[in-house]
Design an enzyme around this catalytic site. Structure first.
Site, PDB file in Angstrom:
ATOM      1  N   HIS A  23       0.842  -1.195   0.000  1.00 50.09           N
ATOM      2  CA  HIS A  23       0.000   0.000   0.000  1.00 50.09           C
ATOM      3  C   HIS A  23       0.879   1.248   0.000  1.00 50.09           C
ATOM      4  O   HIS A  23       2.089   1.171   0.216  1.00 50.09           O
ATOM      5  CB  HIS A  23      -0.950   0.003   1.216  1.00 50.09           C
ATOM      6  CG  HIS A  23      -0.273   0.018   2.543  1.00 50.09           C
ATOM      7  ND1 HIS A  23      -0.230  -1.072   3.388  1.00 50.09           N
ATOM      8  CD2 HIS A  23       0.407   0.997   3.182  1.00 50.09           C
ATOM      9  CE1 HIS A  23       0.432  -0.746   4.475  1.00 50.09           C
ATOM     10  NE2 HIS A  23       0.845   0.489   4.383  1.00 50.09           N
TER      11      HIS A  23
HETATM   12  P1  TYD Z   1      -1.736  -3.118   7.779  1.00 49.76           P
HETATM   13  O1  TYD Z   1      -1.522  -1.654   7.676  1.00 49.76           O
HETATM   14  O2  TYD Z   1      -2.529  -3.816   6.725  1.00 49.76           O
HETATM   15  O3  TYD Z   1      -0.321  -3.862   7.947  1.00 49.76           O
HETATM   16  P2  TYD Z   1       0.856  -4.108   6.875  1.00 49.76           P
HETATM   17  O4  TYD Z   1       1.035  -2.863   6.115  1.00 49.76           O
HETATM   18  O5  TYD Z   1       2.024  -4.440   7.724  1.00 49.76           O
HETATM   19  O6  TYD Z   1       0.514  -5.251   6.019  1.00 49.76           O
HETATM   20  O7  TYD Z   1      -2.378  -3.404   9.193  1.00 49.76           O
HETATM   21  C1  TYD Z   1      -2.655  -4.688   9.671  1.00 49.76           C
HETATM   22  C2  TYD Z   1      -3.850  -4.637  10.621  1.00 49.76           C
HETATM   23  O8  TYD Z   1      -3.546  -3.825  11.768  1.00 49.76           O
HETATM   24  C3  TYD Z   1      -5.070  -4.016   9.966  1.00 49.76           C
HETATM   25  O9  TYD Z   1      -6.194  -4.753  10.418  1.00 49.76           O
HETATM   26  C4  TYD Z   1      -5.124  -2.633  10.528  1.00 49.76           C
HETATM   27  C5  TYD Z   1      -4.483  -2.767  11.884  1.00 49.76           C
HETATM   28  N1  TYD Z   1      -3.750  -1.545  12.314  1.00 49.76           N
HETATM   29  C6  TYD Z   1      -4.276  -0.752  13.323  1.00 49.76           C
HETATM   30  O10 TYD Z   1      -5.363  -1.019  13.871  1.00 49.76           O
HETATM   31  N2  TYD Z   1      -3.575   0.366  13.707  1.00 49.76           N
HETATM   32  C7  TYD Z   1      -2.379   0.694  13.146  1.00 49.76           C
HETATM   33  O11 TYD Z   1      -1.755   1.704  13.550  1.00 49.76           O
HETATM   34  C8  TYD Z   1      -1.849  -0.142  12.095  1.00 49.76           C
HETATM   35  C9  TYD Z   1      -0.542   0.184  11.425  1.00 49.76           C
HETATM   36  C10 TYD Z   1      -2.562  -1.251  11.718  1.00 49.76           C
END
Ligand code: TYD
Length: 132
Positions: free
Chosen positions: A50
């Site tokens: 992303h």
């Molecule tokens: P995501 O941003 O998709 O992780 P990555 O980029 O590492 O693949 O986030 C994973 C999960 O965590 C998603 O359900 C959202 C949650 N999340 C939060 O609740 N707060 C946060 O600050 C972050 C970064 C993620």
């Protein structure tokens, strides 16, 4: 010229080991309002995929190693983060993919704003569309 910025933190080392200081507006180019960390990533897992519209982040690999593919909409580059004394600036509108996490990898991320799902661009074609 690289498409991303790597911050080199000063290591305060003596016979007791090393210490790194992160100080907002001193050696960190972002304000930080949120810290999260990723660990226990199973072998073969890839994360990220992303970009953020506004959010600016600094990723620091506190232990182990991880490869991060950075994509600014025109060029792609891979950086290996494997030192707690280095920070990768993940700026707004930089697509990033994280892979090759070692078992012991602890990746800490400092973010300049609260979590906001509407700030995410999770569709690569949509991301590319911003540069056309
Ligand atoms: P995501 O941003 O998709 O992780 P990555 O980029 O590492 O693949 O986030 C994973 C999960 O965590 C998603 O359900 C959202 C949650 N999340 C939060 O609740 N707060 C946060 O600050 C972050 C970064 C993620």
């Amino acid at each position: 010229m690289s498409i991303f910025e790597v911050l080199e933190f000063n290591e305060i080392s003596d016979e007791r080991g090393a210490l790194v200081v992160l100080e907002q507006f001193s050696n960190l180019p972002i304000e930080f309002k949120r810290v999260y960390y990723i660990y226990g990533t199973p072998k073969g897992v890839e994360r990220g995929f992303h970009a953020h519209k506004q959010l600016r982040q600094v990723a620091i690999c506190l232990m182990g190693s991880v490869d991060i593919l950075m994509d600014d909409g025109k060029n792609k580059e891979i950086i290996t983060l494997n030192s707690p004394a280095k920070g990768l600036l993940i700026d707004a509108m930089q697509w990033h993919e994280m892979r090759n996490f070692t078992n012991n990898c602890v990746l800490m991320v400092l973010a300049d704003d609260a979590y906001d799902e509407s700030d995410y661009i999770r569709d690569y074609n949509e991301f590319k569309g911003f540069f056309e």
